[in-house]
Each structure stands twice: as structure tokens, then as C-alpha cells.
Design an enzyme around this catalytic site. Structure first.
Site, PDB file in Angstrom:
ATOM      1  N   ASN A  75      -8.735  -1.272   3.922  1.00  0.00           N
ATOM      2  CA  ASN A  75      -8.667  -1.433   2.475  1.00  0.00           C
ATOM      3  C   ASN A  75      -7.583  -2.422   2.038  1.00  0.00           C
ATOM      4  OD1 ASN A  75      -9.644  -0.692  -0.115  1.00  0.00           O
ATOM      5  ND2 ASN A  75      -7.881   0.642  -0.430  1.00  0.00           N
TER       6      ASN A  75
ATOM      7  N   GLU B 185      -1.202  10.865   3.474  1.00  0.00           N
ATOM      8  CA  GLU B 185      -2.324  10.466   2.629  1.00  0.00           C
ATOM      9  C   GLU B 185      -2.364  11.466   1.481  1.00  0.00           C
ATOM     10  OE1 GLU B 185      -4.654   7.984   2.867  1.00  0.00           O
ATOM     11  OE2 GLU B 185      -3.748   7.085   4.649  1.00  0.00           O
TER      12      GLU B 185
ATOM     13  N   LYS C 124      -6.811  -4.515  -5.076  1.00  0.00           N
ATOM     14  CA  LYS C 124      -5.457  -4.738  -4.559  1.00  0.00           C
ATOM     15  C   LYS C 124      -5.136  -6.234  -4.505  1.00  0.00           C
ATOM     16  CE  LYS C 124      -4.919  -0.567  -1.721  1.00  0.00           C
ATOM     17  NZ  LYS C 124      -4.495  -0.054  -0.405  1.00  0.00           N
TER      18      LYS C 124
ATOM     19  N   ARG D  54     -14.664  12.087  -1.401  1.00  0.00           N
ATOM     20  CA  ARG D  54     -13.482  12.925  -1.174  1.00  0.00           C
ATOM     21  C   ARG D  54     -13.019  13.610  -2.462  1.00  0.00           C
ATOM     22  NH1 ARG D  54      -9.594   8.723   1.462  1.00  0.00           N
ATOM     23  NH2 ARG D  54     -11.056   7.242   0.516  1.00  0.00           N
TER      24      ARG D  54
ATOM     25  N   ASP E  92      -1.888  -0.642   5.939  1.00  0.00           N
ATOM     26  CA  ASP E  92      -2.209  -0.012   7.227  1.00  0.00           C
ATOM     27  C   ASP E  92      -3.702   0.010   7.547  1.00  0.00           C
ATOM     28  OD1 ASP E  92      -3.118   3.294   6.965  1.00  0.00           O
ATOM     29  OD2 ASP E  92      -2.534   2.185   5.182  1.00  0.00           O
TER      30      ASP E  92
ATOM     31  N   ASP F  80       0.860  -1.168   0.000  1.00  0.00           N
ATOM     32  CA  ASP F  80       0.000   0.000   0.000  1.00  0.00           C
ATOM     33  C   ASP F  80       0.906   1.231   0.000  1.00  0.00           C
ATOM     34  OD1 ASP F  80      -2.352   1.673   0.546  1.00  0.00           O
ATOM     35  OD2 ASP F  80      -1.565   1.800   2.579  1.00  0.00           O
TER      36      ASP F  80
ATOM     37  N   SER G  27      -2.466   1.140  -4.652  1.00  0.00           N
ATOM     38  CA  SER G  27      -2.882   2.292  -3.860  1.00  0.00           C
ATOM     39  C   SER G  27      -4.286   2.766  -4.180  1.00  0.00           C
ATOM     40  CB  SER G  27      -1.905   3.449  -4.096  1.00  0.00           C
ATOM     41  OG  SER G  27      -2.307   4.602  -3.386  1.00  0.00           O
ATOM     42  N   GLY G  28      -4.989   3.159  -3.122  1.00  0.00           N
ATOM     43  CA  GLY G  28      -6.236   3.873  -3.292  1.00  0.00           C
ATOM     44  C   GLY G  28      -5.988   5.341  -3.565  1.00  0.00           C
TER      45      GLY G  28
ATOM     46  N   ASP H  10      -0.310   5.146   0.742  1.00  0.00           N
ATOM     47  CA  ASP H  10      -0.615   6.185   1.725  1.00  0.00           C
ATOM     48  C   ASP H  10      -0.548   5.634   3.143  1.00  0.00           C
ATOM     49  OD1 ASP H  10      -1.088   7.548  -0.565  1.00  0.00           O
ATOM     50  OD2 ASP H  10      -3.174   8.046  -0.153  1.00  0.00           O
TER      51      ASP H  10
END
Length: 218
Positions: free
Chosen positions: A172, A22, A146, A58, A169, A13, A101-102, A15
Site C-alpha cells: 500500500n 496494526e 498516500k 475488515r 512497510d 505510513d 495511513s490506511g 501501522d
């Protein structure tokens, strides 16, 4: 044709794992909505909100920002201590290193290229007339995406599950952890902490390098 050149797969991941920040919150600073975005991000990482819906919410708050903001945010990135060294050592050992990554490809990919990371999967901002539209361009990279990327890279390069190290972390990353022989949580949120093999609550990703060496037999 299967590529069997890689000795293992290190998939992380970005962020709050490979980076200390982030990325979307850095962008939100420019729109004056960082506090609101931070709250939604935290709830999503705790597993309290659907990630895809939270991301759409967001990103919508960033509508109208000039696309040049992306370049400015890219200059602010701070890798987590030990992250670049871990990736570099894995590459030297003949491992495939991938970021999932998101966050956003436009910001992450240049960093990955600098480090020599071979694979990046992330979201993209939709841009029109030089400004962010407030929408994501293409499918959202969520927890399932992912995990699918880990499976794809493993199959494409002949890397068995026991030689996959995954880092994350938040909630997700739960599905990603299930694909790894060693699942690592870096300051993991409670939902992730329950499913990982190794928890790192210190400031650095250096402990992962010991496990990398062990898997390589030296």
C-alpha cells in the site's frame, strides 16, 4: 500562496511503520475476530488483495462495536522505537512531518498531536448511535491517496522531491515511495522491498535520522 518555510518533508505510513501494531487488529480484538482480520491485513500488505476492498471487509467485521472501543485502543498504541525521536528531530530541523495511513484518524491523530506532527491523512470509522456501523466514513486512504498527499504537501509547501523522505512497510506504500527522494522500507514486504532505496530490518527507525542529517548538510 506557497509556504516555503519547511526544509523538507518526512512522510510516513503508520501501522507497522510508525507504530509497532496494526490499529485495525487492536480494534478487532474487541470483536473477537482478530485472527481473521490479521490474515486479510497481511495479504493486503503483500499486495495479494486490493487494499480498499480488504479494508471494507475488515471494517465490516467490526459492526456493532461500541465507539468507546476507539478510546481504549488509543491507550494501547506503541510507537516503533526511534519513531517519535525521528519525527521530533525532523520538526526541530524545520521539516514538515506527515502521517498517511490506511488506519484510522480517530486513533492516530491524538498521538500525532502529542508528538507535534503537523499533518495526518487516514480513514474514519462510520459511527451511528454510539456504535461502529461496519463501514468507512468517506473515501478510503489507499496507495494512490498516500501518493497524492505527498504530492499535495510537496507542492503546497515548496518541498522538492529530493528533500522528501517516505517510510512504509507494505504494498500500500509503493506509490508513496515513488514520490520521495529517499524511500525507506521498514521490515518491508517483498513487493515494497523491491522499490525502496533503504531497507531497515532492525528494530528501530534510528538509521533514518542519519539520512535526515545528511540531507540537511549536518
Amino acid at each position: 500562496m506557497v509556504d516555503t518555510a519547511y526544509r523538507g518533508l518526512l512522510i510516513s505510513d503508520v501501522d507497522s511503520t510508525f507504530l509497532t501494531q496494526e490499529v485495525i487488529e487492536l480494534v478487532a480484538d474487541y470483536a473477537g475476530v482478530r485472527n481473521d482480520v490479521e490474515e486479510v491485513t497481511l495479504r493486503a500488505m503483500r499486495g495479494e488483495l486490493d487494499f480498499a476492498e480488504s479494508l471494507r471487509h475488515r471494517v465490516a467485521a467490526l459492526k456493532g462495536l461500541p465507539a468507546t472501543v476507539i478510546d481504549e485502543v488509543r491507550e494501547q498504541l506503541v510507537p516503533t522505537p526511534g519513531a517519535v525521536e525521528l519525527a521530533s528531530e525532523a520538526i526541530e530541523r524545520g521539516w514538515l512531518v506527515a502521517l498517511v495511513s490506511g488506519g484510522f484518524e480517530e486513533i492516530i491523530t491524538p498521538l500525532a498531536e502529542q508528538v507535534g506532527i503537523q499533518s495526518v491523512l487516514a480513514n474514519r470509522f462510520e459511527v451511528a448511535d454510539g456504535h461502529l456501523t461496519g463501514r468507512v466514513d468517506g473515501p478510503i486512504v489507499d496507495r494512490e491517496a498516500k501518493a497524492m498527499q505527498a504530492r499535495f504537501l510537496s507542492a503546497a509547501h515548496g518541498v522538492p522531491r529530493e528533500r522528501i523522505i517516505a517510510l512504509g512497510d507494505g504494498a500500500n506504500d509503493i506509490d508513496l515511495m515513488a514520490e520521495a527522494g529517499l524511500a525507506v522500507g521498514f521490515h518491508p514486504k517483498p513487493a515494497l522491498r523491491e522499490v525502496v532505496d533503504l531497507v531497515i530490518d532492525g528494530p528501530s527507525l534510528d538509521p533514518v535520522r542519519e539520512h535526515l542529517a545528511r540531507l540537511d548538510g549536518f
